[in-house]
Design a protein around this motif. Structure first.
Motif, mmCIF file in Angstrom:
data_model
loop_
_atom_site.group_PDB
_atom_site.id
_atom_site.type_symbol
_atom_site.label_atom_id
_atom_site.label_comp_id
_atom_site.label_asym_id
_atom_site.label_seq_id
_atom_site.Cartn_x
_atom_site.Cartn_y
_atom_site.Cartn_z
ATOM 1 N N ASN A 8 14.549 11.805 9.347
ATOM 2 C CA ASN A 8 13.559 12.108 10.871
ATOM 3 C C ASN A 8 12.367 12.206 10.823
ATOM 4 O O ASN A 8 11.545 13.176 9.904
ATOM 5 N N GLU A 10 9.768 13.971 12.600
ATOM 6 C CA GLU A 10 9.087 15.232 12.081
ATOM 7 C C GLU A 10 8.813 15.974 10.933
ATOM 8 O O GLU A 10 8.401 16.335 11.254
ATOM 9 N N GLY A 37 4.104 8.925 13.479
ATOM 10 C CA GLY A 37 4.349 10.561 13.477
ATOM 11 C C GLY A 37 2.722 11.725 13.887
ATOM 12 O O GLY A 37 2.721 12.273 14.542
ATOM 13 N N LYS A 38 1.716 10.201 14.346
ATOM 14 C CA LYS A 38 0.994 10.466 15.040
ATOM 15 C C LYS A 38 0.129 10.562 15.665
ATOM 16 O O LYS A 38 -0.524 11.382 16.030
ATOM 17 N N ASP A 39 1.033 10.800 16.872
ATOM 18 C CA ASP A 39 1.664 10.177 18.063
ATOM 19 C C ASP A 39 1.237 12.002 18.374
ATOM 20 O O ASP A 39 1.225 12.680 19.623
ATOM 21 N N LYS A 40 2.261 12.845 17.282
ATOM 22 C CA LYS A 40 3.054 13.921 17.914
ATOM 23 C C LYS A 40 1.836 14.787 16.389
ATOM 24 O O LYS A 40 2.408 16.561 16.622
ATOM 25 N N GLY A 41 1.111 14.045 16.152
ATOM 26 C CA GLY A 41 -0.141 14.996 15.691
ATOM 27 C C GLY A 41 -0.143 15.017 14.424
ATOM 28 O O GLY A 41 -1.046 16.029 13.654
ATOM 29 N N PHE A 42 0.427 14.647 13.723
ATOM 30 C CA PHE A 42 1.153 14.911 12.206
ATOM 31 C C PHE A 42 0.034 13.818 11.049
ATOM 32 O O PHE A 42 -0.214 13.071 11.477
ATOM 33 N N SER A 46 4.845 8.742 7.536
ATOM 34 C CA SER A 46 6.055 9.431 7.220
ATOM 35 C C SER A 46 6.997 8.222 6.614
ATOM 36 O O SER A 46 6.346 7.723 6.788
#
Ligand SMILES: Cc1ncc(C[n+]2csc(CCOP(=O)(O)OP(=O)(O)O)c2C)c(N)n1
Ligand code: SF4
Ligand code: SF4
Ligand code: SF4
Lengths: 107, 300
Positions: A8, A10, A37-42, A46
């Motif tokens: 997963n 995220e 995960g970059k698109d979700k700000g991480f 991953s």
């Protein structure tokens, strides 16, 4: 059908400790992507699984649950994964890899 | 055997499989890679038929990342499970009859020195506990007494895994196996002590649940074998089939066995310490500065 590991993004990207790949018995099976995960700000990317190489041993699940304490990996029937990484769709860069996800089951 | 042997011949690049192209362009050849970079570069090991979850497979994977110069390394193996993976890597692999691996490696290592002089070519033997401590025992010990300059790694799964579960000299006393139904009657052989008596310059035990330690031990063993003498690593690499370990519990077992009978041990001869320090800049063997003398009350 058979089980393969599924990470997963995220949950992993929040930690991205890179432990699981050091314990997977198979070479080039758990890979890293700095993009995931970059698109979700991480920030750190991953891990992901090249499912065509995964033998379904679940050692990575033990490592993520017990060593990383992050519970990011589950075993899933390969035909239940709509899209996954496959060796032929992985590109190596200078420091990291990227994968175009595709259906892991043909036909 | 050099960096050139992996490169494409002119015009052939487009016919090579993707895995091969990735290995040439993004593999470890000619670079220094470490276990912390795993997952980001193409490893030399490819797919192979060893069992799912086998700790020996993980150990072999880590070993190949740890080789200081994979492009100048030859592995030598013998009958047993490990060769199924060791042979599937972009590192030349020599396979002889069961048990003759240390004899073959002796000749190979001497021949390479004659042919290439001082340019290091590393020879690394990886064989099972049966291949090392039983069938190959005589050749292993003699190669050590002769101080042959290569590394011997025992993949110790404490059983003959490839042939369905016979006891080996390295099986523990009392262990019941498919083909040792009454339990083993003798103690596990002390190969570590024998390696020291036979004059090995480096002797270590490892368990694959510590990848960085596996890396460090293999690097030292291979470097020392270049000039100083024989080196020996004994790795616990459980057989989850013959010892009925569920595959998701293999690392838990490794940890338990490490705490029990496979604690990390490392012996480095004085000559090898000096060599690693002077030649390769190792700091860990330098004399520790003496602790400052405690001030004596009342004295200026
Ligand atoms: C001369 C000879 N005798 C017997 C065999 C059959 N044989 C193949 S592998 C093996 C046992 C391997 O056990 P070990 O060396 O402990 O390695 P493992 O498979 O456990 O990794 C045997 C007996 C053989 N190949 N050659
Ligand atoms: S062990 Fe878990 S958290 Fe760490 S990289 Fe692997 S999946 Fe991510
Ligand atoms: S299930 Fe086993 S083979 Fe598959 S990714 Fe996890 S550790 Fe590797
Ligand atoms: S039989 Fe045992 S040692 Fe051999 S590959 Fe299978 S699990 Fe590993």
């Amino acid at each position: 059908m058979y089980l393969v590991a599924d990470i997963n993004v995220e949950i992993c990207a929040a930690k991205s400790c890179k432990l699981c790949t050091q314990y997977c018995p198979e070479a080039n099976t758990i890979q890293y992507s700095e993009e995931l995960g970059k698109d979700k700000g991480f920030k750190y990317g991953s891990a992901y699984v090249a499912v065509d190489r995964c033998k379904g041993c679940a050692q990575c699940v033990w490592v993520c649950d017990n060593m990383a304490k992050n519970y990011a990996i589950k075993m899933i029937m390969i035909d239940q994964l709509p899209k996954a990484a496959l060796t032929e769709n992985i590109t190596y860069g200078e420091k990291s890899t990227t994968a175009v996800l595709a259906s892991p089951v043909v036909g | 055997m050099s960096l050139d042997y992996v490169k494409f011949s002119n015009g052939f690049e487009k016919f090579m499989p993707k895995e091969y192209r990735d290995m040439v362009e993004h593999g470890p050849f000619g670079k220094k890679v470490t276990v912390s970079q795993m997952g980001n570069f193409k490893e030399v090991l490819e797919e192979h038929p060893m069992c799912a979850g086998c700790a020996m497979t993980l150990f072999i994977r880590l070993a190949m990342i740890a080789f200081p110069n994979p492009e100048d390394t030859i592995t030598v193996g013998t009958a047993g499970c490990g060769r199924l993976a060791i042979s599937q890597a972009a590192i030349p692999f020599v396979y002889g009859n069961y048990g003759d691996q240390n004899g073959v490696a002796s000749g190979l290592s001497r021949g390479l020195r004659l042919r290439f002089g001082d340019k290091p070519k590393d020879v690394v033997v990886m064989a099972g506990d049966g291949g090392t401590a039983d069938i190959g025992f005589q050749q292993v010990l003699h190669s050590w007494f002769r101080k042959e300059r290569f590394t011997t790694i025992m993949l110790d799964n404490e059983v003959y895994g490839n042939t369905g579960g016979q006891e080996s000299g390295m099986t523990n006393r009392g262990a019941v196996l498919k083909m040792a139904p009454l339990g083993k009657k003798f103690e596990k052989m002390d190969m570590l002590q024998m390696a020291k008596v036979a004059g090995c310059a480096y002797v270590a035990t490892v368990v694959p649940n510590n990848p960085r330690r596996v890396e460090s031990v293999i690097k030292k063993a291979v470097l020392i074998a270049r000039e100083v003498g024989s080196t020996y690593i004994q790795a616990y690499t459980s057989c989850n089939i013959e010892y009925a370990i569920p595959t998701d519990k293999v690392m838990e077992d490794a940890k338990a066995v490490e705490n029990d009978r496979y604690q990390f041990t490392e012996y480095v001869s004085e000559e090898a310490k000096q060599y690693l320090t002077e030649r390769y800049g190792y700091k860990e063997f330098l004399a520790k500065p003496a602790a400052p003398a405690a001030a004596i009350p009342g004295k200026a």
